[in-house]
Design a protein around this motif. Structure first.
Motif, PDB file in Angstrom:
ATOM      1  N   ASP A  58       0.725  -1.156   0.419  1.00  0.00           N
ATOM      2  CA  ASP A  58       0.115  -0.212   0.085  1.00  0.00           C
ATOM      3  C   ASP A  58       1.214   1.459  -0.166  1.00  0.00           C
ATOM      4  O   ASP A  58       0.360   1.895  -0.100  1.00  0.00           O
ATOM      5  CB  ASP A  58      -1.095  -0.081   0.853  1.00  0.00           C
ATOM      6  CG  ASP A  58      -1.776  -0.932   1.702  1.00  0.00           C
ATOM      7  OD1 ASP A  58      -2.111  -1.311   0.082  1.00  0.00           O
ATOM      8  OD2 ASP A  58      -2.656  -1.261   2.114  1.00  0.00           O
ATOM      9  N   ASP A  59       2.295   1.496   0.532  1.00  0.00           N
ATOM     10  CA  ASP A  59       2.413   2.633   0.186  1.00  0.00           C
ATOM     11  C   ASP A  59       3.422   2.518  -1.293  1.00  0.00           C
ATOM     12  O   ASP A  59       5.058   2.241  -1.453  1.00  0.00           O
ATOM     13  CB  ASP A  59       3.976   1.693   1.364  1.00  0.00           C
ATOM     14  CG  ASP A  59       4.913   3.651   2.018  1.00  0.00           C
ATOM     15  OD1 ASP A  59       4.608   4.332   0.935  1.00  0.00           O
ATOM     16  OD2 ASP A  59       6.077   3.045   2.629  1.00  0.00           O
ATOM     17  N   GLU A  60       3.191   4.282  -1.327  1.00  0.00           N
ATOM     18  CA  GLU A  60       3.472   4.295  -2.534  1.00  0.00           C
ATOM     19  C   GLU A  60       5.572   4.984  -2.781  1.00  0.00           C
ATOM     20  O   GLU A  60       5.452   5.160  -3.880  1.00  0.00           O
ATOM     21  CB  GLU A  60       3.366   5.475  -3.486  1.00  0.00           C
ATOM     22  CG  GLU A  60       1.120   5.225  -3.442  1.00  0.00           C
ATOM     23  CD  GLU A  60       1.103   6.489  -4.152  1.00  0.00           C
ATOM     24  OE1 GLU A  60       1.526   7.736  -4.185  1.00  0.00           O
ATOM     25  OE2 GLU A  60      -0.571   6.492  -4.423  1.00  0.00           O
ATOM     26  N   ASP A  61       5.693   5.393  -1.721  1.00  0.00           N
ATOM     27  CA  ASP A  61       7.098   5.213  -1.202  1.00  0.00           C
ATOM     28  C   ASP A  61       8.108   4.802  -0.567  1.00  0.00           C
ATOM     29  O   ASP A  61       8.842   4.694  -0.839  1.00  0.00           O
ATOM     30  CB  ASP A  61       7.512   6.605   0.126  1.00  0.00           C
ATOM     31  CG  ASP A  61       6.580   7.631  -1.080  1.00  0.00           C
ATOM     32  OD1 ASP A  61       6.785   7.970  -1.910  1.00  0.00           O
ATOM     33  OD2 ASP A  61       5.507   8.088   0.250  1.00  0.00           O
ATOM     34  N   ALA A 115      11.849  -2.408 -13.658  1.00  0.00           N
ATOM     35  CA  ALA A 115      11.074  -0.483 -13.503  1.00  0.00           C
ATOM     36  C   ALA A 115      10.973  -0.633 -14.790  1.00  0.00           C
ATOM     37  O   ALA A 115      10.958   0.452 -15.900  1.00  0.00           O
ATOM     38  CB  ALA A 115      12.381   0.541 -12.371  1.00  0.00           C
ATOM     39  N   ALA A 116      12.992  -0.846 -15.377  1.00  0.00           N
ATOM     40  CA  ALA A 116      13.056  -1.334 -17.344  1.00  0.00           C
ATOM     41  C   ALA A 116      11.823  -1.256 -17.208  1.00  0.00           C
ATOM     42  O   ALA A 116      11.583  -0.149 -18.596  1.00  0.00           O
ATOM     43  CB  ALA A 116      14.288  -0.730 -16.878  1.00  0.00           C
ATOM     44  N   GLU A 117      11.504  -2.397 -17.440  1.00  0.00           N
ATOM     45  CA  GLU A 117      10.235  -3.186 -18.230  1.00  0.00           C
ATOM     46  C   GLU A 117       9.518  -2.756 -17.849  1.00  0.00           C
ATOM     47  O   GLU A 117       8.779  -2.812 -19.049  1.00  0.00           O
ATOM     48  CB  GLU A 117      10.553  -5.248 -17.463  1.00  0.00           C
ATOM     49  CG  GLU A 117       9.947  -5.886 -18.366  1.00  0.00           C
ATOM     50  CD  GLU A 117      10.336  -7.127 -18.129  1.00  0.00           C
ATOM     51  OE1 GLU A 117       9.148  -8.019 -18.027  1.00  0.00           O
ATOM     52  OE2 GLU A 117      11.395  -7.518 -17.655  1.00  0.00           O
ATOM     53  N   LEU A 118       8.880  -2.837 -16.690  1.00  0.00           N
ATOM     54  CA  LEU A 118       7.372  -2.013 -17.117  1.00  0.00           C
ATOM     55  C   LEU A 118       7.387  -0.812 -17.230  1.00  0.00           C
ATOM     56  O   LEU A 118       6.217  -0.382 -18.094  1.00  0.00           O
ATOM     57  CB  LEU A 118       7.453  -1.588 -15.026  1.00  0.00           C
ATOM     58  CG  LEU A 118       6.832  -3.156 -13.792  1.00  0.00           C
ATOM     59  CD1 LEU A 118       7.241  -1.959 -13.040  1.00  0.00           C
ATOM     60  CD2 LEU A 118       5.911  -2.751 -14.609  1.00  0.00           C
ATOM     61  N   LEU A 119       8.774   0.155 -17.552  1.00  0.00           N
ATOM     62  CA  LEU A 119       7.755   1.121 -17.707  1.00  0.00           C
ATOM     63  C   LEU A 119       8.786   1.550 -19.614  1.00  0.00           C
ATOM     64  O   LEU A 119       8.594   2.376 -20.610  1.00  0.00           O
ATOM     65  CB  LEU A 119       9.567   2.483 -17.352  1.00  0.00           C
ATOM     66  CG  LEU A 119       8.931   2.559 -15.117  1.00  0.00           C
ATOM     67  CD1 LEU A 119       9.320   4.031 -15.105  1.00  0.00           C
ATOM     68  CD2 LEU A 119       7.348   3.208 -15.588  1.00  0.00           C
ATOM     69  N   TYR A 135      12.695   1.380  -6.900  1.00  0.00           N
ATOM     70  CA  TYR A 135      12.434   2.313  -7.084  1.00  0.00           C
ATOM     71  C   TYR A 135      11.200   1.841  -6.482  1.00  0.00           C
ATOM     72  O   TYR A 135      10.010   0.695  -6.210  1.00  0.00           O
ATOM     73  CB  TYR A 135      11.991   2.405  -8.861  1.00  0.00           C
ATOM     74  CG  TYR A 135      13.060   2.767  -8.890  1.00  0.00           C
ATOM     75  CD1 TYR A 135      13.746   3.980  -9.355  1.00  0.00           C
ATOM     76  CD2 TYR A 135      13.942   1.346  -9.875  1.00  0.00           C
ATOM     77  CE1 TYR A 135      14.784   4.740 -10.090  1.00  0.00           C
ATOM     78  CE2 TYR A 135      15.664   2.352 -10.866  1.00  0.00           C
ATOM     79  CZ  TYR A 135      15.348   3.672 -10.501  1.00  0.00           C
ATOM     80  OH  TYR A 135      16.599   4.046 -11.013  1.00  0.00           O
ATOM     81  N   SER A 136       9.829   2.639  -5.737  1.00  0.00           N
ATOM     82  CA  SER A 136       9.032   2.660  -5.064  1.00  0.00           C
ATOM     83  C   SER A 136       7.413   2.883  -6.412  1.00  0.00           C
ATOM     84  O   SER A 136       8.150   3.823  -7.264  1.00  0.00           O
ATOM     85  CB  SER A 136       8.739   4.570  -4.250  1.00  0.00           C
ATOM     86  OG  SER A 136       8.856   5.913  -4.754  1.00  0.00           O
ATOM     87  N   THR A 182       6.266   6.314 -11.594  1.00  0.00           N
ATOM     88  CA  THR A 182       5.600   7.747 -12.235  1.00  0.00           C
ATOM     89  C   THR A 182       5.660   9.041 -11.947  1.00  0.00           C
ATOM     90  O   THR A 182       5.466   9.582 -13.506  1.00  0.00           O
ATOM     91  CB  THR A 182       4.273   7.543 -10.597  1.00  0.00           C
ATOM     92  OG1 THR A 182       3.413   7.379 -10.895  1.00  0.00           O
ATOM     93  CG2 THR A 182       2.869   9.207 -11.695  1.00  0.00           C
ATOM     94  N   GLU A 183       6.970   9.093 -11.407  1.00  0.00           N
ATOM     95  CA  GLU A 183       7.809  10.258 -12.092  1.00  0.00           C
ATOM     96  C   GLU A 183       8.697  10.102 -13.460  1.00  0.00           C
ATOM     97  O   GLU A 183       8.729  10.741 -13.552  1.00  0.00           O
ATOM     98  CB  GLU A 183       8.578  10.711 -10.790  1.00  0.00           C
ATOM     99  CG  GLU A 183       8.008  11.569  -9.679  1.00  0.00           C
ATOM    100  CD  GLU A 183       8.968  11.738  -8.297  1.00  0.00           C
ATOM    101  OE1 GLU A 183       9.791  12.106  -8.688  1.00  0.00           O
ATOM    102  OE2 GLU A 183       8.812  11.116  -7.383  1.00  0.00           O
TER     103      GLU A 183
END
Length: 167
Positions: free
Chosen positions: A8-11, A20-24, A52-53, A58-59
């Protein structure tokens, strides 16, 4: 923090650089360049690996969109920072609006309670006045009854005295 709280924690830094690279759909080098430029500061594990959080992901998406739109990294960073400030100000305004609305509700409830108390007080005064009037009526009736009783006793005394004289 439990596993469920971490979800639940976005951070919470839960995503590796490769994930992260694959997701984005970006290259790991792009993520490293954001870290090197000081635009994004991922968490580092004890072994030095980047994590990464969800908020950071999102950033990255927003920065990538700004870069793809032709902005330099500096202007993309400035735009993203300004957007965050605007969002924070909007959140603060919403909280202030909510606090104001709650204060208004509290005020309205207090006013309604005051009006009810005033009406209850007025009713209590009316009840008291009615009770006083009823008491005065009963006292008048009692005075009349006592006077009649005194008159009856006087009459009995007179009749008793007359009987005593006849006998």
């Amino acid at each position: 923090m439990t596993g469920l709280e971490q979800l639940d924690d976005e951070d919470y830094p839960s995503v590796s650089m490769g994930q992260a690279a694959e997701l984005l759909d970006v290259q790991p080098a792009f993520l490293r360049s954001l870290d090197t430029a000081g635009v994004l500061h991922p968490h580092r594990t004890a072994g030095g690996h980047r994590r990464y959080s969800r908020r950071q992901l999102t950033e990255v998406v927003r920065l990538r969109a700004l870069l793809d739109a032709g902005h330099s990294l500096g202007s993309a960073r400035t735009i993203a920072d300004l957007e965050k400030r605007v969002e924070a100000e909007d959140d603060a305004r919403r909280r202030a609006d909510d606090a104001r609305d709650e204060a208004r509700r509290d005020r309205d409830q207090a006013e309604a309670a005051r009006r009810r108390a005033d009406e209850e007080h007025r009713q209590a005064v009316r009840d008291r006045d009615e009770a006083r009037a009823d008491l005065e009526d009963r006292e008048d009736q009692l005075r009349v009854t006592r006077r009649r009783l005194d008159e009856a006793r006087d009459e009995i005394s007179t009749l008793t005295a007359q009987l005593d004289r006849r006998t």
